[in-house]
Design an enzyme around this catalytic site. Structure first.
Site, PDB file in Angstrom:
ATOM      1  N   ASP A  89       0.803  -1.352   0.015  1.00  0.00           N
ATOM      2  CA  ASP A  89      -0.100  -0.148   0.101  1.00  0.00           C
ATOM      3  C   ASP A  89       1.003   1.119   0.012  1.00  0.00           C
ATOM      4  OD1 ASP A  89       0.915  -0.319   2.478  1.00  0.00           O
ATOM      5  OD2 ASP A  89      -1.020  -1.008   3.397  1.00  0.00           O
ATOM      6  N   ASN A 148      -7.378  -3.179  14.666  1.00  0.00           N
ATOM      7  CA  ASN A 148      -8.675  -3.294  14.383  1.00  0.00           C
ATOM      8  C   ASN A 148      -8.840  -4.651  13.574  1.00  0.00           C
ATOM      9  OD1 ASN A 148      -7.786  -2.428  11.904  1.00  0.00           O
ATOM     10  ND2 ASN A 148      -9.245  -0.752  11.644  1.00  0.00           N
ATOM     11  N   HIS A 197      -7.272  -4.792  10.496  1.00  0.00           N
ATOM     12  CA  HIS A 197      -7.050  -4.774   9.025  1.00  0.00           C
ATOM     13  C   HIS A 197      -5.747  -5.409   8.625  1.00  0.00           C
ATOM     14  CE1 HIS A 197      -4.773  -0.546   9.527  1.00  0.00           C
ATOM     15  NE2 HIS A 197      -3.767  -1.577   9.608  1.00  0.00           N
ATOM     16  N   GLU A 256      -9.617  -2.144   5.624  1.00  0.00           N
ATOM     17  CA  GLU A 256     -10.303  -1.723   6.632  1.00  0.00           C
ATOM     18  C   GLU A 256     -11.601  -2.573   7.059  1.00  0.00           C
ATOM     19  OE1 GLU A 256      -8.550  -0.278   8.800  1.00  0.00           O
ATOM     20  OE2 GLU A 256      -7.845   1.847   7.985  1.00  0.00           O
TER      21      GLU A 256
END
Ligand code: PGA
Length: 240
Positions: A67, A135, A137, A142
């Site tokens: 990314d 979280n 991801h 996400e």
């Protein structure tokens, strides 16, 4: 999913190194899928040390990164392309033209996603290194990202902006969007190593190992992969 639980960050990085070296020694032109963030830094330092001491060569390897922030490129020291060059590429014998990452400054973002997807279809990762967000991801996929997603642009979750703000002067400087490989691009890798250390990752690792496989916790898709190895330290693995 195979699980390797280790004592600490150094052991986690060492276990990951062994897997990378196995891949590169058995296939000198391997495609390495790489990640940014704090988690793989120890692995990258060990790859550099091994290259120096034992001469493991990456001259024929190709790399694809997960990314990049929208709006940043090599001219910014917060960009992921800069991170990779500083923390790994300049310390091994990889050719920069064989290293690939999304262009954060692309004018046509949709065209950039299409370009990167085409590239990933050509360069199937022999091994993909992953960290995990608090979280759940993976890359910037996400919670709620479809499991069949390919490279796309994401609005970063507030929790991710907060987690990543430690690397910027202030939270306002953290880009709000990023390009990311999709979950199906990640699952396309022949082998996946997911690394996690520290208590902040304990919830995500608990869900990865024991939670229901669901898009609300993107990392859970990894349980469907035929060759995925989780390497975590005691703190990250406290619920497993
Ligand atoms: P970290 O980030 O390695 O900096 O903890 C991991 C991630 O958010 O995927």
């Amino acid at each position: 999913m195979k699980i390797i639980k280790v004592k600490n960050y150094d052991e986690m990085s060492e276990e990951a190194l062994k897997i990378i070296l196995d891949v590169v020694r058995s296939k000198p032109d391997a495609v390495l899928g790489l990640a940014t963030g704090s988690t793989p830094l120890g692995l990258y330092a060990k790859m550099a040390q091994d290259h120096k001491e034992n001469g493991t060569s990456y001259a024929k390897c190709r790399t694809v990164n997960l990314d990049e922030y929208v709006g940043l490129d090599i001219s910014s020291d917060q960009s992921y392309v800069y991170f990779m060059r500083e923390n790994l590429f300049k310390n091994i014998d990889i050719k920069l033209e064989n290293t690939h990452i999304e262009n954060g400054k692309a004018d046509d973002k949709e065209a950039e996603c299409a370009r990167y997807n085409a590239l990933l279809n050509e360069l199937k990762q022999d091994v993909q290194v992953l960290g995990i967000g608090s979280n759940g991801h993976i890359a910037f996929n996400e919670p709620g990202t479809p499991f069949d997603s390919v490279t796309h642009i994401v609005d970063l979750a507030e929790s991710t902006i907060k987690d990543n703000s430690r690397l910027f002067n202030s939270i306002d400087e953290v880009p709000r969007q990023a390009f990311t490989m999709g979950l199906s691009n990640i699952m396309n890798a022949k082998k996946i190593i997911i690394l996690a250390n520290g208590e902040g990752k304990a919830y995500a690792i608990g869900e990865l190992v024991n939670g229901e496989i669901r898009e609300e916790v993107p990392a859970t898709i990894l349980r469907n992969h035929p060759d995925c190895i989780l390497i975590c330290d005691e703190l990250a693995g406290k619920y497993i």
